[in-house]
Motif scaffolding. Sequence first.
Motif, PDB file in Angstrom:
ATOM      1  N   ASP A 200       0.832  -1.211   0.000  1.00 47.37           N
ATOM      2  CA  ASP A 200       0.000   0.000   0.000  1.00 47.37           C
ATOM      3  C   ASP A 200       0.864   1.258   0.000  1.00 47.37           C
ATOM      4  O   ASP A 200       0.587   2.217  -0.734  1.00 47.37           O
ATOM      5  CB  ASP A 200      -0.925   0.014   1.214  1.00 47.37           C
ATOM      6  CG  ASP A 200      -2.050  -1.016   1.121  1.00 47.37           C
ATOM      7  OD1 ASP A 200      -2.290  -1.519   0.001  1.00 47.37           O
ATOM      8  OD2 ASP A 200      -2.656  -1.319   2.162  1.00 47.37           O
ATOM      9  N   LEU A 201       1.916   1.264   0.830  1.00 43.40           N
ATOM     10  CA  LEU A 201       2.814   2.417   0.890  1.00 43.40           C
ATOM     11  C   LEU A 201       3.528   2.622  -0.442  1.00 43.40           C
ATOM     12  O   LEU A 201       3.737   3.766  -0.879  1.00 43.40           O
ATOM     13  CB  LEU A 201       3.829   2.238   2.017  1.00 43.40           C
ATOM     14  CG  LEU A 201       3.278   2.284   3.447  1.00 43.40           C
ATOM     15  CD1 LEU A 201       4.377   1.938   4.447  1.00 43.40           C
ATOM     16  CD2 LEU A 201       2.688   3.655   3.767  1.00 43.40           C
ATOM     17  N   ALA A 202       3.890   1.524  -1.096  1.00 42.77           N
ATOM     18  CA  ALA A 202       4.557   1.619  -2.394  1.00 42.77           C
ATOM     19  C   ALA A 202       3.609   2.199  -3.443  1.00 42.77           C
ATOM     20  O   ALA A 202       4.011   3.042  -4.260  1.00 42.77           O
ATOM     21  CB  ALA A 202       5.068   0.250  -2.823  1.00 42.77           C
ATOM     22  N   VAL A 207       7.020   4.702  -0.155  1.00 40.14           N
ATOM     23  CA  VAL A 207       8.246   3.902  -0.074  1.00 40.14           C
ATOM     24  C   VAL A 207       8.548   3.295  -1.434  1.00 40.14           C
ATOM     25  O   VAL A 207       7.661   3.159  -2.287  1.00 40.14           O
ATOM     26  CB  VAL A 207       8.141   2.789   0.996  1.00 40.14           C
ATOM     27  CG1 VAL A 207       7.820   3.355   2.359  1.00 40.14           C
ATOM     28  CG2 VAL A 207       7.117   1.736   0.578  1.00 40.14           C
ATOM     29  N   LYS A 208       9.807   2.909  -1.603  1.00 39.07           N
ATOM     30  CA  LYS A 208      10.241   2.287  -2.851  1.00 39.07           C
ATOM     31  C   LYS A 208      11.387   1.333  -2.544  1.00 39.07           C
ATOM     32  O   LYS A 208      12.297   1.670  -1.788  1.00 39.07           O
ATOM     33  CB  LYS A 208      10.701   3.343  -3.854  1.00 39.07           C
ATOM     34  CG  LYS A 208      11.253   2.765  -5.156  1.00 39.07           C
ATOM     35  CD  LYS A 208      11.756   3.887  -6.056  1.00 39.07           C
ATOM     36  CE  LYS A 208      12.366   3.321  -7.336  1.00 39.07           C
ATOM     37  NZ  LYS A 208      12.902   4.419  -8.201  1.00 39.07           N
ATOM     38  N   LYS A 209      11.337   0.130  -3.097  1.00 39.23           N
ATOM     39  CA  LYS A 209      12.430  -0.825  -2.953  1.00 39.23           C
ATOM     40  C   LYS A 209      13.454  -0.582  -4.048  1.00 39.23           C
ATOM     41  O   LYS A 209      13.110  -0.367  -5.210  1.00 39.23           O
ATOM     42  CB  LYS A 209      11.904  -2.253  -3.047  1.00 39.23           C
ATOM     43  CG  LYS A 209      10.961  -2.651  -1.936  1.00 39.23           C
ATOM     44  CD  LYS A 209      10.472  -4.083  -2.120  1.00 39.23           C
ATOM     45  CE  LYS A 209       9.481  -4.478  -1.040  1.00 39.23           C
ATOM     46  NZ  LYS A 209       8.969  -5.854  -1.238  1.00 39.23           N
ATOM     47  N   SER A 210      14.728  -0.635  -3.671  1.00 37.12           N
ATOM     48  CA  SER A 210      15.815  -0.479  -4.636  1.00 37.12           C
ATOM     49  C   SER A 210      16.950  -1.403  -4.226  1.00 37.12           C
ATOM     50  O   SER A 210      17.736  -1.080  -3.322  1.00 37.12           O
ATOM     51  CB  SER A 210      16.297   0.977  -4.684  1.00 37.12           C
ATOM     52  OG  SER A 210      17.380   1.120  -5.587  1.00 37.12           O
ATOM     53  N   ILE A 216      12.371   5.463   1.896  1.00 35.31           N
ATOM     54  CA  ILE A 216      11.164   6.184   2.304  1.00 35.31           C
ATOM     55  C   ILE A 216      11.202   7.513   1.568  1.00 35.31           C
ATOM     56  O   ILE A 216      11.978   8.413   1.901  1.00 35.31           O
ATOM     57  CB  ILE A 216      11.120   6.389   3.828  1.00 35.31           C
ATOM     58  CG1 ILE A 216      11.182   5.044   4.555  1.00 35.31           C
ATOM     59  CG2 ILE A 216       9.853   7.138   4.228  1.00 35.31           C
ATOM     60  CD1 ILE A 216      11.197   5.160   6.073  1.00 35.31           C
ATOM     61  N   LYS A 217      10.367   7.636   0.558  1.00 39.79           N
ATOM     62  CA  LYS A 217      10.439   8.791  -0.337  1.00 39.79           C
ATOM     63  C   LYS A 217       9.708  10.012   0.227  1.00 39.79           C
ATOM     64  O   LYS A 217       9.964  11.139  -0.196  1.00 39.79           O
ATOM     65  CB  LYS A 217       9.858   8.424  -1.712  1.00 39.79           C
ATOM     66  CG  LYS A 217      10.634   7.319  -2.415  1.00 39.79           C
ATOM     67  CD  LYS A 217      10.084   7.034  -3.793  1.00 39.79           C
ATOM     68  CE  LYS A 217      10.278   8.229  -4.739  1.00 39.79           C
ATOM     69  NZ  LYS A 217      11.716   8.523  -4.955  1.00 39.79           N
ATOM     70  N   ASN A 218       8.803   9.773   1.162  1.00 36.02           N
ATOM     71  CA  ASN A 218       8.062  10.889   1.757  1.00 36.02           C
ATOM     72  C   ASN A 218       7.944  10.646   3.252  1.00 36.02           C
ATOM     73  O   ASN A 218       6.920  10.165   3.749  1.00 36.02           O
ATOM     74  CB  ASN A 218       6.680  11.009   1.105  1.00 36.02           C
ATOM     75  CG  ASN A 218       5.989  12.320   1.467  1.00 36.02           C
ATOM     76  OD1 ASN A 218       6.244  12.919   2.504  1.00 36.02           O
ATOM     77  ND2 ASN A 218       5.089  12.767   0.593  1.00 36.02           N
TER      78      ASN A 218
END
Length: 232
Positions: A200-202, A207-210, A216-218
């Motif tokens: 949901d956060l993605a 959030v984004k996995k790398s 955590i983008k925000n």
Amino acid sequence: MAETGAETLAGIKLFSGLTKSELAELEKHCRWRRYAPHQQIIDKDSETRDVFFVLSGKVRIVNYSFSGRGIILDELPEGGYFGELSAIDGAPRSARVIALSESLIAALPQQHFLKFLEQFPKLALEVMIHLTGIVRVATQRIMDLSTLGANNRVHADLLRMAGEVDDEVEEVVIEPIPIHNDIASRVSTTRETVARVMNDLARQGIVKKSGNKLIIKNIERLRDMVEEVSGA
């Protein structure tokens, strides 16, 4: 495997104020042992009273519910220590401790630990500050369980992993990427719930996995999501 001779407690933060001779005197009373990943170091309700110092590696402090679910209480990297509760009050161990990676551990008998606390009041104060931190974390966890739903407990756990962040910072990198089972253990929910919340956060772009990182983008939005339900 037992270790002797080349070990030192110099990397343990608690002893950073000791002189070389004082540290050497303390080291004389230690036993040194190397633990393999996932090997148990102490068990809950054990009658041992040693205090343990993590010279290298990482350990996990964990308890288990009646259903057998593991509840992660803390993870200690190199330089940390554990076992001081039983050394101080003489009661059985309150949790199990296992090695997460290959770890070199020094064990100091109770009587020598207490003697050094008496001999060095500043060292005793450091232990008191450490124990105060444990109480504060436990209090916050109780509040989270009492006031936050499972989704928001996952959000709060991500914030704790992000650490103290200045208001102007937008992105925070958590590395290595958190394991869903570990988050679930810390916040008393299921791995499936954690996976759903992270997805949901993605989707919301928070959030984004790398690779082996979680970005955590925000961070501000994540903080707002927790504060909206906690009343902070």
